[in-house]
Design a protein around this motif. Structure first.
Motif, PDB file in Angstrom:
ATOM      1  N   PRO A  52       0.822  -1.208   0.000  1.00 46.00           N
ATOM      2  CA  PRO A  52       0.000   0.000   0.000  1.00 46.00           C
ATOM      3  C   PRO A  52       0.861   1.266   0.000  1.00 46.00           C
ATOM      4  O   PRO A  52       1.882   1.334   0.671  1.00 46.00           O
ATOM      5  CB  PRO A  52      -0.784  -0.133   1.315  1.00 46.00           C
ATOM      6  CG  PRO A  52       0.134  -0.902   2.217  1.00 46.00           C
ATOM      7  CD  PRO A  52       0.964  -1.795   1.344  1.00 46.00           C
ATOM      8  N   ALA A  53       0.427   2.232  -0.786  1.00 46.40           N
ATOM      9  CA  ALA A  53       1.128   3.524  -0.827  1.00 46.40           C
ATOM     10  C   ALA A  53       0.195   4.561  -1.420  1.00 46.40           C
ATOM     11  O   ALA A  53      -0.528   4.288  -2.395  1.00 46.40           O
ATOM     12  CB  ALA A  53       2.415   3.437  -1.642  1.00 46.40           C
ATOM     13  N   ASP A  54       0.178   5.751  -0.835  1.00 47.51           N
ATOM     14  CA  ASP A  54      -0.619   6.879  -1.341  1.00 47.51           C
ATOM     15  C   ASP A  54      -2.092   6.537  -1.437  1.00 47.51           C
ATOM     16  O   ASP A  54      -2.789   6.967  -2.384  1.00 47.51           O
ATOM     17  CB  ASP A  54      -0.082   7.343  -2.711  1.00 47.51           C
ATOM     18  CG  ASP A  54       1.392   7.713  -2.668  1.00 47.51           C
ATOM     19  OD1 ASP A  54       1.821   8.258  -1.637  1.00 47.51           O
ATOM     20  OD2 ASP A  54       2.098   7.450  -3.649  1.00 47.51           O
ATOM     21  N   GLY A  55      -2.589   5.737  -0.514  1.00 49.35           N
ATOM     22  CA  GLY A  55      -4.007   5.398  -0.512  1.00 49.35           C
ATOM     23  C   GLY A  55      -4.398   4.365  -1.552  1.00 49.35           C
ATOM     24  O   GLY A  55      -5.588   4.100  -1.744  1.00 49.35           O
ATOM     25  N   LEU A  56      -3.420   3.764  -2.228  1.00 54.21           N
ATOM     26  CA  LEU A  56      -3.698   2.776  -3.277  1.00 54.21           C
ATOM     27  C   LEU A  56      -2.997   1.460  -2.940  1.00 54.21           C
ATOM     28  O   LEU A  56      -2.018   1.428  -2.189  1.00 54.21           O
ATOM     29  CB  LEU A  56      -3.212   3.290  -4.635  1.00 54.21           C
ATOM     30  CG  LEU A  56      -3.841   4.588  -5.155  1.00 54.21           C
ATOM     31  CD1 LEU A  56      -3.146   5.023  -6.427  1.00 54.21           C
ATOM     32  CD2 LEU A  56      -5.337   4.428  -5.384  1.00 54.21           C
TER      33      LEU A  56
END
Length: 786
Positions: free
Chosen positions: A105-109
């Motif tokens: 997960p990263a940047d809400g994605l």
């Protein structure tokens, strides 16, 4: 992707990083990564990703497939909606994928590992084509402009990159896609909706190109279909998902299927476990003895034929299936090997082992053996035993899946048959088979092997099976083996008719004693042995004394020996050794007894160990050629004689060749090699890597910089692994393209760098080979290539 992935790794705690390293031990192979950036590159490598992916169960594969259908990167809510998963199931599966580095997960994605984004399995994720982000960049700017216009999207500029961004945004908008299709002419709309349901164009004739008229021209002009070169048009995955509607859900099976069971009382399972374990050890020893006395011969096509297999089974008293398994296990353990076209024991195979050690070794070897000797292939049948072509690297994973499926059964219950495990095994390891219909014969083969070894009894795991499945943490495999063999029958009934009856499976030590002193007459629930002159003599020949035989039998029977048996043992012992047979290598004959007496007393001939057999005959312990050489060196003039007494003609030896022998790298360690120091646990490595740079390390040393000049197409991590393999002589995997342009995969070791060439021992060819560094396409830890 690597930079973003490295940034995510940098945000993990030490405990989370250590957990990731435990799940992905391939990423820490020597030389260990020196920065988080290098670790990220290894974790993102295609072979490492696929090795971790094939170990995933069905819900993890389904989750990754849904994320690939969404383009490889998607909001958590979009993935959850597509799967239709309950929040708890979604969170559990996502956490499992994150722990092994396949999703992050990263940047809400949520981001899927790069090698899985184009979905290397089947025709595409969820039966869809590739995403628009993969298909559209290959189009011309003019084609992109037409797509943007057809979708009604306003591009931010006229450059190709700006047109591509606008087209991708338009196709990612599901509502916009549905509106555009709803406004299509009726015939075109039906064709597009059919393609969306089927996942592909079924009736493409190859007659239409982009921009020309045809049944798909309307969709091609709007990016709803994309035609790469002359191939059939493809529908981007985003378009197909949008047209399938918001109610469409991808398959998701978070719970394992149930297994049909029947009662399997613990006492019954334990009794069968003891019987099968004792029988397995006894028959393995019998097979090793049989191969030592009468080695079976190899077929010209390779392996052991049915006739030799049946002959060995008859000599050892086991079934053909059991003997086939014991031969395969013995070969895998290095106890048997081919010698001059026959299967004979090695040095290790000739050494007896305690029964518990033998059983432990057999079970452990079976769990990791990359062969399925009892597989009945529906097309080819069962091949020759020990055929080198019968290699199945997925066999250990299949055995683990079968044992894992049985481990979840409730206590006192067992599976009613191997067919009951098909659904559970294919759920636990869905990538083992392209089609679940192929699974039954493979599962049946593992089931039969496990029963013969005592790993499985009455459809339930035994103590050794639970240890292998990882559900018996407090017991080791050695302890389980000892318990099994101690439970076997250790008592024998000695009768006056010179027979011995064991009312159950005999303990290995008891079976070994009776096999030495008596001849077995029957097998089954009860086994019967008969004592005789030849069998007792056999024990005495093996170095046993009459007193030792009597005491061992009395201890096993718990009573005094029957009088006929005691008389038999004493009578054979009294006559044993009345006639002796002495080995000699050759005889020295002379008609002059005085000369032979001189030779017998000659101090320079002591190494011949001469003995007088008659006044005119001496026996020598050395063969003819050595005896002749010693006599001539002592000043005598002997001559050799053939079987008929005629003198032997000695030919002058051939002139020796001074050509140097071809050197072999097998077993040679390059100069200057050293063993890499390794942290003892993943926690240690996590502590060292935590807080390091998310970028790749610099190549400061001369060798590393030189490798960068020789192989600029390889990544920094790949070059470091290659340099380490050159320095230490350890094995490494390479993807290589030969001079003819054919790709191949090799494992090489004991590498010598002669720029721009690598001279190394190739395991595939079992010989030394030379590789051009420029043709090495990828470098991988050897553990991923076996």
């Amino acid at each position: 992707m690597t930079g973003s992935f490295g940034t995510w790794l940098a945000g993990l705690s030490r405990e989370e990083l250590a957990g990731l390293l435990i799940e992905r031990p391939d990423a820490t192979a020597d030389p260990e990564p020196s920065t988080l950036g290098e670790l990220a590159e290894r974790l993102s490598g295609p072979r490492g990703v696929m090795a971790a992916f094939v170990a995933c169960d069905l819900p993890l594969v389904q989750f990754a497939e849904a994320l690939a259908a969404l383009g490889g990167t998607a909001a958590r809510s979009d993935a959850e909606t597509l799967l239709g998963a309950a929040p708890d199931d979604f969170a559990r599966v996502l956490d499992a994928l994150v722990r092994c580095g396949l999703v992050w997960p990263a940047d809400g994605l949520l981001h899927l590992a790069e090698p899985l984004r184009e979905w290397p399995i089947g025709d595409g994720p969820l039966g869809l084509g590739s995403s628009a982000a993969i298909l559209l960049p290959h189009l011309r700017a003019e084609d992109l402009r037409r797509i943007v216009r057809g979708l009604g999207v306003e591009p931010p500029g006229k450059r190709k990159a700006e047109l591509l961004e606008a087209a991708l945004a338009g196709l990612s908008d599901a509502e916009r896609v549905r509106r555009v299709v709803a406004a299509a002419p009726q015939q075109e709309r039906r064709l597009i909706e059919k393609v969306a349901r089927a996942g592909r164009v079924d009736d493409y004739q190859g007659n239409y190109l982009f921009g020309q008229k045809g049944p798909y021209a309307w969709a091609l002009a709007r990016g709803l279909l994309v035609q790469p070169d002359w191939l059939e048009p493809l529908m981007p995955a985003e378009v197909a998902l949008a047209l399938r509607g918001p109610s469409y859900q991808a398959p998701f099976t978070p719970a394992a299927p149930s297994v049909g069971t029947a009662a399997a009382p613990e006492a019954t399972v334990t009794a069968e476990f003891a019987a099968a374990s004792a029988r397995a050890v006894e028959q393995m020893e019998a097979v090793l003895r049989s191969c030592a006395s009468e080695p079976p011969t190899r077929l010209k096509s390779g392996g052991l034929g049915v006739r030799e297999l049946r002959r060995t089974a008859k000599r050892t008293g086991g079934s053909e299936d059991a003997v086939r398994l014991w031969l395969e296990l013995a070969a895998a353990e290095g106890l048997l090997d081919w010698r001059d076209g026959a299967l004979a024991p090695t040095a290790e195979g000739g050494d007896p082992l305690p029964a518990a050690e033998r059983l432990t070794s057999m079970v452990r070897t079976w769990a990791h053996m990359p062969r399925l000797p009892l597989l009945d292939d529906p097309e080819e049948g069962r091949g020759a035993s020990l055929d080198t072509r019968a290699y199945d690297p997925a066999a250990p994973r299949l055995r683990a899946a079968v044992l894992g499926s049985l481990a979840g059964l409730p206590g006192g219950r067992g599976a009613t048959g191997p067919e009951q495990l098909v659904a559970a095994v294919t759920w636990r390891s869905p990538l083992l088979f392209e089609d679940a219909e192929l699974a039954p014969p493979y599962i049946a083969a593992v089931w039969q092997e496990a029963e013969l070894l005592g790993v499985l009894a009455h459809g339930a795991l035994t103590a050794t099976g639970r240890v292998l499945a990882g559900v018996e943490a407090k017991t080791t495999l050695d302890e389980a083996a000892v318990d099994a063999l101690e439970a076997a029958c250790g008592r024998v009934l000695l009768q006056g008719d010179l027979t011995a009856v064991v009312p159950g499976p005999p303990a290995p030590w008891l079976a070994g004693l009776l096999e030495l002193v008596a001849d077995r007459e029957s097998r089954g629930t009860a086994s019967v042995w008969r004592f005789g002159l030849a069998s007792v003599r056999r024990a005495l020949d093996a170095g046993r004394s009459a007193e030792g035989i009597r005491s061992d039998l009395e201890a096993a029977a718990g009573t005094d020996l029957p009088q006929p048996l005691a008389y038999l043992i004493d009578d054979v012992a009294r006559r044993h050794g009345e006639v002796t047979v002495t080995a000699l290598a050759c005889a020295i004959c002379c008609s002059r007894p005085a000369l032979l007496a001189e030779i017998l007393a000659h101090r320079g001939l002591r190494r011949l160990k001469l003995r007088e057999l008659a006044p005119t005959v001496l026996a020598s312990a050395e063969p003819v050629d050595q005896t002749l050489m010693a006599l001539r060196a002592a000043g005598y003039v002997p001559v050799g004689a053939g079987d008929t007494g005629a003198p032997l003609i000695e030919r002058a030896p051939a002139r020796p060749s001074h050509r140097p022998a071809r050197s072999s790298l097998r077993g040679r360690r390059p100069a200057g090699t050293h063993e890499a120091s390794r942290p003892r646990t993943p926690i240690d490595l996590a502590d060292r890597l935590h807080g390091t740079s998310p970028d790749l390390p610099a190549e400061n040393d001369g060798v590393g910089a030189g490798m960068a000049d020789l192989a600029p197409h390889l990544s920094v991590s790949e070059r470091r692994m290659l340099v380490h393999a050159v320095r230490t002589g350890t094995a490494i995997g390479i993807d290589y393209v030969n001079a003819e342009g054919n790709p191949t995969t090799r494992v090489i070791e004991k590498i010598r760098l002669d720029a721009p060439f690598l001279t190394a021992w190739c395991r595939l060819r079992d010989d030394e080979r030379v590789f051009h560094i420029g043709r090495v396409q990828a470098v991988t830890p050897a553990v991923l290539m076996t």
